[in-house]
Write a protein that holds these residues in place. Sequence first.
Motif, PDB file in Angstrom:
ATOM      1  N   GLY A  71       5.122  -6.502   6.479  1.00 35.32           N
ATOM      2  CA  GLY A  71       5.798  -5.590   6.765  1.00 35.32           C
ATOM      3  C   GLY A  71       6.642  -5.852   5.609  1.00 35.32           C
ATOM      4  O   GLY A  71       6.446  -6.349   4.477  1.00 35.32           O
ATOM      5  N   GLY A  72       7.793  -5.125   5.421  1.00 38.05           N
ATOM      6  CA  GLY A  72       9.206  -5.418   4.644  1.00 38.05           C
ATOM      7  C   GLY A  72       9.420  -6.376   4.229  1.00 38.05           C
ATOM      8  O   GLY A  72       9.568  -7.250   4.969  1.00 38.05           O
ATOM      9  N   LEU A  73      10.211  -6.316   3.581  1.00 33.41           N
ATOM     10  CA  LEU A  73      11.775  -7.665   3.534  1.00 33.41           C
ATOM     11  C   LEU A  73      13.257  -7.443   3.806  1.00 33.41           C
ATOM     12  O   LEU A  73      13.577  -6.134   3.105  1.00 33.41           O
ATOM     13  CB  LEU A  73      10.897  -7.981   2.384  1.00 33.41           C
ATOM     14  CG  LEU A  73       9.711  -9.293   2.286  1.00 33.41           C
ATOM     15  CD1 LEU A  73       9.290  -9.556   1.134  1.00 33.41           C
ATOM     16  CD2 LEU A  73       9.641 -10.303   3.417  1.00 33.41           C
TER      17      LEU A  73
ATOM     18  N   GLU B 119      13.045  -4.505   7.088  1.00 44.14           N
ATOM     19  CA  GLU B 119      13.777  -3.877   5.045  1.00 44.14           C
ATOM     20  C   GLU B 119      15.387  -3.151   5.888  1.00 44.14           C
ATOM     21  O   GLU B 119      15.780  -2.307   4.723  1.00 44.14           O
ATOM     22  CB  GLU B 119      12.486  -3.181   4.850  1.00 44.14           C
ATOM     23  CG  GLU B 119      12.470  -2.201   5.672  1.00 44.14           C
ATOM     24  CD  GLU B 119      11.219  -1.773   6.127  1.00 44.14           C
ATOM     25  OE1 GLU B 119      10.882  -3.320   6.244  1.00 44.14           O
ATOM     26  OE2 GLU B 119      10.237  -0.421   6.268  1.00 44.14           O
TER      27      GLU B 119
ATOM     28  N   PRO C 198      11.704  -3.135  11.512  1.00 44.59           N
ATOM     29  CA  PRO C 198      11.592  -3.419   9.820  1.00 44.59           C
ATOM     30  C   PRO C 198      12.119  -4.529   9.464  1.00 44.59           C
ATOM     31  O   PRO C 198      13.942  -3.961   9.190  1.00 44.59           O
ATOM     32  CB  PRO C 198      11.205  -1.630   9.459  1.00 44.59           C
ATOM     33  CG  PRO C 198      11.604  -0.946  10.913  1.00 44.59           C
ATOM     34  CD  PRO C 198      12.248  -2.093  11.799  1.00 44.59           C
TER      35      PRO C 198
END
Lengths: 705, 276
Positions: free
Chosen positions: A78-80, A51, A49
């Motif tokens: 997905g996240g950052l 993040e 992930p």
Amino acid sequence: METFAYTPSQEQVIAAPLTESMFVSGPPGCGKTSAAVGRLRQIIDQGIPAESILILTPQRSLAAPYARETSRPDLPAGGLPTIVTLGGLAQRTLQLFWPAIAGSSGFRRPDLPPTYLTLETAQYYMAKVAAPLFDRGFFEQLVIDRNRLYSQILDNLNKAAVVGFAHTDISSRLKNAWIGKPEQLIHYEQAQECANLFRSYCLENNLLDFSLQIELFAQQLWPSHLVRQYLSNQYRHLIYDNIEEDVPVAHDMVREWLPAFESSLLTFDQGAGYRAFLGADPADAELLCGYCDQTLEFSQSFVTQPALQELGSAFTSILLSKPEKTVTPRALTAYSFEPSRFYPEMIDWVAAEVARLVQEEQVPPGEIAIVSPFLSDSLRHSLMHRLQGHGVLARSHRPSRSLRDEPAARCLLTLARMAHPLWDLPVATPDLRAALLQTISGIDLVRADLIASMLFSTRDKQAPLNSFDLVKPGMQERITFSIGERFMRLRAWLSRYMEAEPVELDVFLARLFGELLAQPGYGFHDDYEAARVTARLIESVQKFRRATEVTSQASGLSIGQEYLKMVADGVIAAQYLQPVEEEQPDAVLVAPAYSFLMVNQPVRYQFWLDVGSQGWWERLYQPLTHPHVLSRRWQPEKAWTDVDDFSANQETLQRLTGGLIARCREHIYLCAARVNERGSEEKGPLLYGVQSLLRLARGLEAGRV
Amino acid sequence: MKIPANFAFSQNNLQDYVDCPRRFELRYLEKLAWPAIRSEPILAVERHMQLGERFHRMIQQNQSGLPADLIGATASEPELIEWWQAYLSSAPDPLPERRLVEHTLAAPFGSYRLVAKYDLLAITPGERALIVDWKTSLRKPKRQILSSRIQTRLYPFLLTEAGKSLNNGIAFKPEQIELIYWFTADPRNPEHFPYSSNQYEEDRSYLQNLIADAVNASDTNFPLTGDERMCRYCNFRSLCDRGEGAGEMETDSLAEESSESSGYDLDFEQISEIAF
């Protein structure tokens, strides 16, 4: 999208298992950041992930490659990752956990939210706290602008926070190192008293300047189990780039945090540490190597040709006074020495040579940088003007610019003073003339002068502008009726405003802009740059208002009046940090040398201006602070001698020139003026270094080296 | 002006494009600072926004594990105290165990990217995902208006596209997702928008067409909105020769419909990041 092949060393970093902690070092331009960006992508591509990745850099500009990578359209869904500096991480964490620590941190009102101070508002509060002491005779022996002393006292507080010692120890450190005249010791004590008072004032009023934010983060939040758990749960992978430019408390935090990360990558630029004057500590950074599983060293530069590398070695041997001073024939092709008699002559030559490179050699403007130790307004203006005259696109990069120097901002502040007669900040006729030139479309200097001299009354502050109808018809015709009509609309707008209840200064400026100045027929209507300046000025006033409304009652002045007074006194310069542009235009960069280094973008050609200037070598005169004595490297009981001073300056010069050479691909122009910008002759150590190089070169040509 | 290759479409910029293509161009492509007032009374709008920001932060603190009484003690303004009490007594409950606060998701979409920042994602992996959005607007908008907002389409769609890593590596099925708008103005009556495969397909097609439209406009021109009432709440009105003064938010029914009414509402996406 840009694609390139990685070297085996870079591949090793990119493909390392997600359980490794790595320390990668090497000179600038050898691909460390590219490898780190590649690893970031590799981690995300492997399904981790995003993040959970923390990217830490010492300064915003150094994070640009990561921001670019994470905005690519092909980045997996997905996240950052979080891209942040220590200051940013401290502020985020403080905002989140304020209720948990406010009560135990000495704040008088832990039940209220804190006010975060900017550079400007901290300076304002320092002035507020310290001015009465100045009036009592503090620092009276020092012939230096009061505002510079305020900023040095704040700098001391910041140094204490980022180096990690108590702010109450500032004066003892400085005094122990001082061996000059005893009067100076009193100044250190007075600076300490100001710092202590400022800190007490902040605690009393829930104000958080940079030093207090860092101190609270390092001493209260970071040791807290709750916070540590929150951060450790949030972030599982670390990329920490350019650690040599960061401060010791950041290194302390990372050292303790490293075992909790699943993987980490730290990159270290050998020979750098350009932000030492801001507390960066490369020697402390290098110690982090001992806490990583694996150490890799990159050595091959992707930027500098052998000729420039050899020039760098020659400079190093000269500046560090090594016994063996040599220069290779190849190094001589990497530079040119261009002496001029007078400063303007040098500027003319530089502009003409840049134009030749762009127009005849087809060098893209973005591949050229003009650097100098400092970039004064006049130097910036002369260079930009001359380059423009040659039809060459140029941009200037300074870490901050003062809005007071922008004509659009001066115009707005003039109209604000005029609209608020009770503030007792008079407007002079030339101010109004300049404001009319900015305000009314189609007006010229002569017409603006005619209106200002005929229709402006400095006596009648309630109705300072008279009607255009009072002007004789012949003169009305000369001024033109359309300009007259625009002037009358301006007059009517101001009259309406002055008849009503006054509003906050930022609201006044926003209304003036939107309802009048940005309307058709007025100067800001299609002037995007003026709009940008206006937006920054409004933002500055707004931040000032928000930071001071809790404490402003005591002065008896309205916040707008206080702001204008502070701008006039130079306490706040209405400065703004220039945003780091994501997409750099293809334009010649004109910048202070240190700013160029922190942008970290190599170019093909560099022009070093005024190599005779002492500014390349010596520190600014700062009688209340000392970057070396307040660093972690310094032994608190040791005295700072002339020998220390000389060797520190030599080291700084060597580091600076080494950094510049490492960011040049083809050629460096060393430009000198016998008579400097202020009209005097100056021969600084860089010029001596250049002369030594020239002597070696002549010896080489004569077959003696 | 061309849309750059690394441009990310969000609910804010897409809503701006829907409301006025020219505003989209000025604000996001030209990144033009045009500091005119959007809506009056400006200081009341500002105060409301600041309270909204603090309310979002209080929820973030609470969802991050800080005790509610400690957080509540930092509120002294009557509105904020009222909102906080409403949150404590009437926030959607029970929520799935795993909470992600102020969480950003992004995904490739055609040649560009979609991005959204969620106030709260509450997830039971393998079972369901709730999107909770805290609204602090003065009035609760009609359901019909909410359902037509880009946010209502984009948030669940993007969670379906980009939420795999939050669901043990398997994409959420649309039927597992629900969007809840919760209002300080009416805390007991949140609006629920359950998601579905049909809606997902419809949203995909809608967003594709909208972005294609914006890309086409970038090749030709971005027209001004046909609904000039919108301009009363737009800071660019002087640039477009569409009026002088800003509209009054409290007295205008259009305010509820206009995206610029965000002066009285606040999404965390709009709060500038303290990125550094």
